[in-house]
Design an enzyme around this catalytic site. Structure first.
Site, PDB file in Angstrom:
ATOM      1  N   ASN A  16       0.819  -1.204   0.000  1.00  0.00           N
ATOM      2  CA  ASN A  16       0.000   0.000   0.000  1.00  0.00           C
ATOM      3  C   ASN A  16       0.853   1.254   0.000  1.00  0.00           C
ATOM      4  O   ASN A  16       1.989   1.257   0.484  1.00  0.00           O
ATOM      5  CB  ASN A  16      -0.884   0.076   1.261  1.00  0.00           C
ATOM      6  CG  ASN A  16      -1.932  -1.007   1.325  1.00  0.00           C
ATOM      7  OD1 ASN A  16      -2.455  -1.449   0.310  1.00  0.00           O
ATOM      8  ND2 ASN A  16      -2.239  -1.450   2.532  1.00  0.00           N
ATOM      9  N   ASP A  18       0.888   4.566   1.977  1.00  0.00           N
ATOM     10  CA  ASP A  18       0.328   5.036   3.239  1.00  0.00           C
ATOM     11  C   ASP A  18       0.219   6.555   3.261  1.00  0.00           C
ATOM     12  O   ASP A  18       1.152   7.263   2.834  1.00  0.00           O
ATOM     13  CB  ASP A  18       1.209   4.598   4.408  1.00  0.00           C
ATOM     14  CG  ASP A  18       1.096   3.119   4.729  1.00  0.00           C
ATOM     15  OD1 ASP A  18       0.232   2.447   4.133  1.00  0.00           O
ATOM     16  OD2 ASP A  18       1.878   2.653   5.576  1.00  0.00           O
ATOM     17  N   ASN A  48       5.592  -4.393   4.218  1.00  0.00           N
ATOM     18  CA  ASN A  48       6.282  -4.047   5.466  1.00  0.00           C
ATOM     19  C   ASN A  48       7.067  -5.231   6.013  1.00  0.00           C
ATOM     20  O   ASN A  48       8.232  -5.105   6.407  1.00  0.00           O
ATOM     21  CB  ASN A  48       5.266  -3.595   6.523  1.00  0.00           C
ATOM     22  CG  ASN A  48       4.692  -2.227   6.267  1.00  0.00           C
ATOM     23  OD1 ASN A  48       5.157  -1.484   5.407  1.00  0.00           O
ATOM     24  ND2 ASN A  48       3.660  -1.888   7.018  1.00  0.00           N
ATOM     25  N   THR A 222       1.211 -10.993  20.411  1.00  0.00           N
ATOM     26  CA  THR A 222       1.909  -9.792  20.845  1.00  0.00           C
ATOM     27  C   THR A 222       1.018  -9.006  21.798  1.00  0.00           C
ATOM     28  O   THR A 222      -0.196  -8.943  21.623  1.00  0.00           O
ATOM     29  CB  THR A 222       2.306  -8.913  19.653  1.00  0.00           C
ATOM     30  OG1 THR A 222       1.125  -8.518  18.933  1.00  0.00           O
ATOM     31  CG2 THR A 222       3.229  -9.678  18.701  1.00  0.00           C
ATOM     32  N   GLY A 227       5.430  -7.081  25.443  1.00  0.00           N
ATOM     33  CA  GLY A 227       6.215  -8.023  24.656  1.00  0.00           C
ATOM     34  C   GLY A 227       5.336  -8.998  23.903  1.00  0.00           C
ATOM     35  O   GLY A 227       4.406  -8.602  23.200  1.00  0.00           O
ATOM     36  N   ASP A 249       5.257   6.213  17.446  1.00  0.00           N
ATOM     37  CA  ASP A 249       4.322   5.828  16.396  1.00  0.00           C
ATOM     38  C   ASP A 249       4.287   4.302  16.329  1.00  0.00           C
ATOM     39  O   ASP A 249       5.296   3.676  16.043  1.00  0.00           O
ATOM     40  CB  ASP A 249       4.764   6.426  15.055  1.00  0.00           C
ATOM     41  CG  ASP A 249       3.821   6.115  13.908  1.00  0.00           C
ATOM     42  OD1 ASP A 249       2.791   5.449  14.136  1.00  0.00           O
ATOM     43  OD2 ASP A 249       4.104   6.550  12.773  1.00  0.00           O
ATOM     44  N   THR A 251       2.532   2.579  14.191  1.00  0.00           N
ATOM     45  CA  THR A 251       2.190   2.123  12.846  1.00  0.00           C
ATOM     46  C   THR A 251       3.237   1.132  12.331  1.00  0.00           C
ATOM     47  O   THR A 251       4.432   1.436  12.301  1.00  0.00           O
ATOM     48  CB  THR A 251       2.108   3.311  11.875  1.00  0.00           C
ATOM     49  OG1 THR A 251       1.208   4.283  12.389  1.00  0.00           O
ATOM     50  CG2 THR A 251       1.651   2.849  10.501  1.00  0.00           C
ATOM     51  N   ASP A 255       4.206  -5.448  12.064  1.00  0.00           N
ATOM     52  CA  ASP A 255       4.879  -5.972  10.873  1.00  0.00           C
ATOM     53  C   ASP A 255       6.383  -6.073  11.098  1.00  0.00           C
ATOM     54  O   ASP A 255       7.028  -7.008  10.605  1.00  0.00           O
ATOM     55  CB  ASP A 255       4.585  -5.088   9.664  1.00  0.00           C
ATOM     56  CG  ASP A 255       3.109  -5.033   9.324  1.00  0.00           C
ATOM     57  OD1 ASP A 255       2.416  -6.040   9.565  1.00  0.00           O
ATOM     58  OD2 ASP A 255       2.647  -3.989   8.831  1.00  0.00           O
ATOM     59  N   ALA A 285      10.944  -0.177  16.394  1.00  0.00           N
ATOM     60  CA  ALA A 285      10.089   0.498  15.411  1.00  0.00           C
ATOM     61  C   ALA A 285       9.181   1.544  16.047  1.00  0.00           C
ATOM     62  O   ALA A 285       8.966   2.617  15.472  1.00  0.00           O
ATOM     63  CB  ALA A 285       9.257  -0.538  14.654  1.00  0.00           C
TER      64      ALA A 285
END
Length: 306
Positions: A16, A18, A48, A222, A227, A249, A251, A255, A285
């Site tokens: 995609n 984004d 991702n 998750t 964790g 973030d 987002t 992934d 991330a």
């Protein structure tokens, strides 16, 4: 940890463009809020995860569809630049590339609306052909942003290859497909939806894993800042976040986790070690903005290994 022979990782899924909107708070139903900024980036759960795995040393190929438009061309260029083989991505002339509209608030939480576009046309027969010609030792990775029949065909044709099914979003899949997942990867909400057990910590996540029916070969859940937990062959465990970080973030963090999990498994590591590596990648991330742009290289995570 990553010094063993590589196994190929074949990621089948979505790609995609984004559109990331920064807001003070996610708007409630009927509410209008003013956004601080709008930025574009490359995304899609499949793309991702492919980039995340490639950055962490896996040998990755991506299978999916994009439109014959500027967004699709950009996504292919970016994946190639990340070392991902995109030879089996189909460019569809009468479809637009998938788009995701992501709102991120000051706490780093997000809500996402996806317009599937070409992702809705990832073809089951083509996917079967690609999987069947892949190395029998390959690890196949799937998510829920492509048609359910394509996911099912990929899982069935992948045997005896190891298959990671990240059921995000939750889509209806046949019992035999769920049972073949090794592991089935879920977040708290997805695990609660499938198991009927509310998930809010490691203990309840393990209860949800045990309540899944049909039972996958193995399962990973998750739990955000807590964790992740795992369960396989009568054993289970919890891999906590070893070094807490401030979330900027979230987002694409899931992934990042799945990509790292696949990369670790591709180097011959066991599930517990792979889950721990995924937790470190996910934590890295969330401390940076965006999806693919926030993903770690192996050198970023090595100092955190204990």
């Amino acid at each position: 940890m990553m010094d063993r022979p590589l196994t190929d990782v074949v990621v089948i899924g979505s790609a995609n463009r984004d559109y990331l909107i920064r807001v003070e708070a996610i708007p409630a139903a009927g509410e209008t809020v003013l956004a601080r900024s709008l930025t574009n980036s490359c995304g899609g759960k499949g793309a991702n995860q492919a980039v995340a795995a490639s950055r962490l040393g896996a040998r990755v190929s991506f299978v999916g569809c994009v439109g014959d438009d500027a967004d699709g061309a950009l996504l292919l260029r970016e994946m190639r630049s990340e070392g991902v083989d995109v030879a089996d991505v189909e460019v569809l002339h009468e479809s637009t590339t998938g788009r995701a509209f992501v709102s991120v608030d000051d706490a780093g939480e997000n809500c996402i609306a996806v317009v599937s576009g070409a992702n809705a046309k990832v073809n089951a027969a083509k996917v079967r052909r690609v999987v069947e010609r892949s190395d029998p030792q390959s690890i196949v990775v799937l998510q829920g942003e492509i048609p359910a029949d394509t996911v099912a065909e990929a899982v069935r044709s992948a045997q005896p290859r190891r298959v990671i099914v990240n059921l995000a979003p939750v889509i209806a899949l046949p019992d035999d497909v769920i049972a073949a997942a090794d592991p089935l990867v879920l977040n708290e909400q997805e695990a609660a939806t499938l198991s009927g057990v509310p998930v809010h910590d490691a203990e309840s996540a393990l209860e949800a894993a045990a309540a899944l029916s049909p039972a996958p070969t193995s399962v990973v859940i998750t739990i955000g800042a807590g964790g992740a937990v795992w369960s396989a062959e009568g054993t289970s465990g919890h891999e906590p976040v070893r070094t807490p970080v401030a979330a900027i973030d979230t987002t694409g963090a899931g992934d990042a986790f799945v990509g790292a999990l696949a990369a670790s498994l591709s180097h011959g590591n066991g599930l517990a070690d792979a889950v721990g590596f995924g937790v470190r990648a996910g934590s890295y991330a969330v401390s940076r903005p965006g999806a693919q742009a926030s993903y770690a290289y192996y050198s970023d995570l090595v100092p955190d290994l204990v």
